[in-house]
Design a protein around this motif. Sequence first.
Motif, PDB file in Angstrom:
ATOM      1  N   GLU A   1       1.004  -1.057   0.203  1.00  0.00           N
ATOM      2  CA  GLU A   1       0.073   0.578   0.125  1.00  0.00           C
ATOM      3  C   GLU A   1       0.493   1.185  -0.352  1.00  0.00           C
ATOM      4  O   GLU A   1       0.583   2.533  -0.488  1.00  0.00           O
ATOM      5  CB  GLU A   1      -1.319   0.200   1.397  1.00  0.00           C
ATOM      6  N   HIS A   2       2.134   1.145   0.291  1.00  0.00           N
ATOM      7  CA  HIS A   2       3.092   1.965   0.677  1.00  0.00           C
ATOM      8  C   HIS A   2       4.308   1.586   0.829  1.00  0.00           C
ATOM      9  O   HIS A   2       4.824   0.636   1.168  1.00  0.00           O
ATOM     10  CB  HIS A   2       2.608   3.159   2.313  1.00  0.00           C
ATOM     11  N   LEU A   3       5.022   1.961  -0.755  1.00  0.00           N
ATOM     12  CA  LEU A   3       6.465   1.492  -1.000  1.00  0.00           C
ATOM     13  C   LEU A   3       6.743   2.106  -2.174  1.00  0.00           C
ATOM     14  O   LEU A   3       6.564   2.961  -3.228  1.00  0.00           O
ATOM     15  CB  LEU A   3       6.301   0.176  -2.251  1.00  0.00           C
ATOM     16  N   GLU A   4       7.833   3.104  -1.580  1.00  0.00           N
ATOM     17  CA  GLU A   4       9.096   3.637  -2.489  1.00  0.00           C
ATOM     18  C   GLU A   4      10.279   3.454  -2.547  1.00  0.00           C
ATOM     19  O   GLU A   4      11.219   3.252  -1.132  1.00  0.00           O
ATOM     20  CB  GLU A   4       8.862   5.289  -1.468  1.00  0.00           C
ATOM     21  N   LEU A   5      10.469   3.281  -4.289  1.00  0.00           N
ATOM     22  CA  LEU A   5      11.730   2.685  -4.001  1.00  0.00           C
ATOM     23  C   LEU A   5      13.274   3.771  -4.777  1.00  0.00           C
ATOM     24  O   LEU A   5      11.902   4.512  -5.846  1.00  0.00           O
ATOM     25  CB  LEU A   5      11.788   1.225  -5.110  1.00  0.00           C
TER      26      LEU A   5
ATOM     27  N   VAL B   1       6.302   3.506  -5.658  1.00  0.00           N
ATOM     28  CA  VAL B   1       5.754   2.367  -6.207  1.00  0.00           C
ATOM     29  C   VAL B   1       4.181   1.646  -6.211  1.00  0.00           C
ATOM     30  O   VAL B   1       4.191   0.257  -6.093  1.00  0.00           O
ATOM     31  CB  VAL B   1       6.687   1.321  -6.385  1.00  0.00           C
ATOM     32  N   SER B   2       3.761   2.384  -4.785  1.00  0.00           N
ATOM     33  CA  SER B   2       2.761   1.673  -4.054  1.00  0.00           C
ATOM     34  C   SER B   2       1.931   1.266  -5.267  1.00  0.00           C
ATOM     35  O   SER B   2       1.774   2.117  -6.317  1.00  0.00           O
ATOM     36  CB  SER B   2       2.058   2.666  -3.131  1.00  0.00           C
ATOM     37  N   GLY B   3       0.860   0.693  -4.672  1.00  0.00           N
ATOM     38  CA  GLY B   3      -0.415   0.112  -5.622  1.00  0.00           C
ATOM     39  C   GLY B   3      -0.332  -1.243  -5.965  1.00  0.00           C
ATOM     40  O   GLY B   3       0.975  -1.998  -5.946  1.00  0.00           O
ATOM     41  N   HIS B   4      -1.327  -1.654  -6.801  1.00  0.00           N
ATOM     42  CA  HIS B   4      -1.720  -2.923  -7.150  1.00  0.00           C
ATOM     43  C   HIS B   4      -0.853  -2.673  -8.640  1.00  0.00           C
ATOM     44  O   HIS B   4      -0.690  -3.801  -8.661  1.00  0.00           O
ATOM     45  CB  HIS B   4      -3.051  -2.785  -7.721  1.00  0.00           C
ATOM     46  N   TRP B   5       0.097  -1.933  -9.092  1.00  0.00           N
ATOM     47  CA  TRP B   5       0.743  -2.423 -10.519  1.00  0.00           C
ATOM     48  C   TRP B   5       1.936  -3.351 -10.401  1.00  0.00           C
ATOM     49  O   TRP B   5       2.667  -3.506 -10.929  1.00  0.00           O
ATOM     50  CB  TRP B   5       0.451  -0.879 -10.920  1.00  0.00           C
ATOM     51  N   SER B   6       2.575  -2.053  -8.649  1.00  0.00           N
ATOM     52  CA  SER B   6       3.222  -3.003  -8.350  1.00  0.00           C
ATOM     53  C   SER B   6       3.402  -4.442  -7.256  1.00  0.00           C
ATOM     54  O   SER B   6       4.273  -4.593  -6.859  1.00  0.00           O
ATOM     55  CB  SER B   6       4.065  -2.429  -7.786  1.00  0.00           C
ATOM     56  N   THR B   7       2.683  -5.118  -7.788  1.00  0.00           N
ATOM     57  CA  THR B   7       1.555  -6.898  -6.900  1.00  0.00           C
ATOM     58  C   THR B   7       3.700  -7.590  -7.520  1.00  0.00           C
ATOM     59  O   THR B   7       3.896  -7.511  -9.013  1.00  0.00           O
ATOM     60  CB  THR B   7       0.775  -6.978  -7.702  1.00  0.00           C
ATOM     61  N   PHE B   8       4.096  -8.210  -6.313  1.00  0.00           N
ATOM     62  CA  PHE B   8       4.498  -8.928  -6.408  1.00  0.00           C
ATOM     63  C   PHE B   8       4.517 -10.853  -5.798  1.00  0.00           C
ATOM     64  O   PHE B   8       3.419 -10.772  -5.233  1.00  0.00           O
ATOM     65  CB  PHE B   8       6.206  -8.681  -5.604  1.00  0.00           C
ATOM     66  N   ILE B   9       5.667 -11.417  -6.092  1.00  0.00           N
ATOM     67  CA  ILE B   9       5.529 -12.789  -5.899  1.00  0.00           C
ATOM     68  C   ILE B   9       5.595 -13.166  -4.713  1.00  0.00           C
ATOM     69  O   ILE B   9       7.364 -12.962  -4.957  1.00  0.00           O
ATOM     70  CB  ILE B   9       5.750 -13.932  -7.139  1.00  0.00           C
TER      71      ILE B   9
END
Length: 248
Positions: free
Chosen positions: A18-22, A27-35
């Motif tokens: 929900e909250h990610l900064e690189l 890069v928060s949000g659904h589009w940055s989904t990871f496995i």
Amino acid sequence: MPIHEKSLIRPENLVTHEHLELDGIDVSGHWSTFIESREITDYNEALQDEIAALPGGEFIHRCWQCGSCTNACTVNALNPDFNPRYWIYLIRMGFEDELVRDKDIIWQCVSCNKCTYACPRDVFPEGVMKATSHWLELKGYTPKSPAMVFDEEFSSQVFATGKIEDGKVLRRFFARTGQSLFQDWLIALVRGLLTQLPVSLLMKMGLASVFHPRTRNWDAASAAIAEYVTERKEADRRALGLDTQGAE
């Protein structure tokens, strides 16, 4: 790692921040989904060969994961968890444990064959679903389904007499599956037959339920069928590395 195909990943293995900064970039949000990373050590390298050895699974190696089978599937339209494409993917990758986790819904295939008509590679997905269900039962992962019990009762009567007596099939099926014979739909069906069928036909059906007629000169055919069925069951168990003594 980023993913390309969400339908091939179980939801619990997906992570969305929900909250990610690189490097100063949000890069928060659904589009940055990871496995989520994982380690698998229990591959069944023979899984595809085992399914391919069972009737219906012969052409699983042709699948190129286009998804036409799942897109056309009647059951998937009602239950998105029913996903032939996903199960074929698991089989080809040797993920036995993950395949077994869906053992309770793989049986839901209704054999409408829409997947088979849609498949551009002649994989015969409906056959693969049947082979997978059979594999689950042979491996002891699932008990016999009611559909298999019905098939056994129907087939055993044909093998024994060369004829079908519907009442006997239903009685034995209900007895083996612990169901009451006095079900509303069956009572309505019998009432309909009694009021609409000719008396001569009803008498013929009644006599058949008592005397169980056989097809003339059926013994030789019955023996040949029994021999073939036994050979087929032994071959299926041998392909899965199981003791052939378990074949009925």
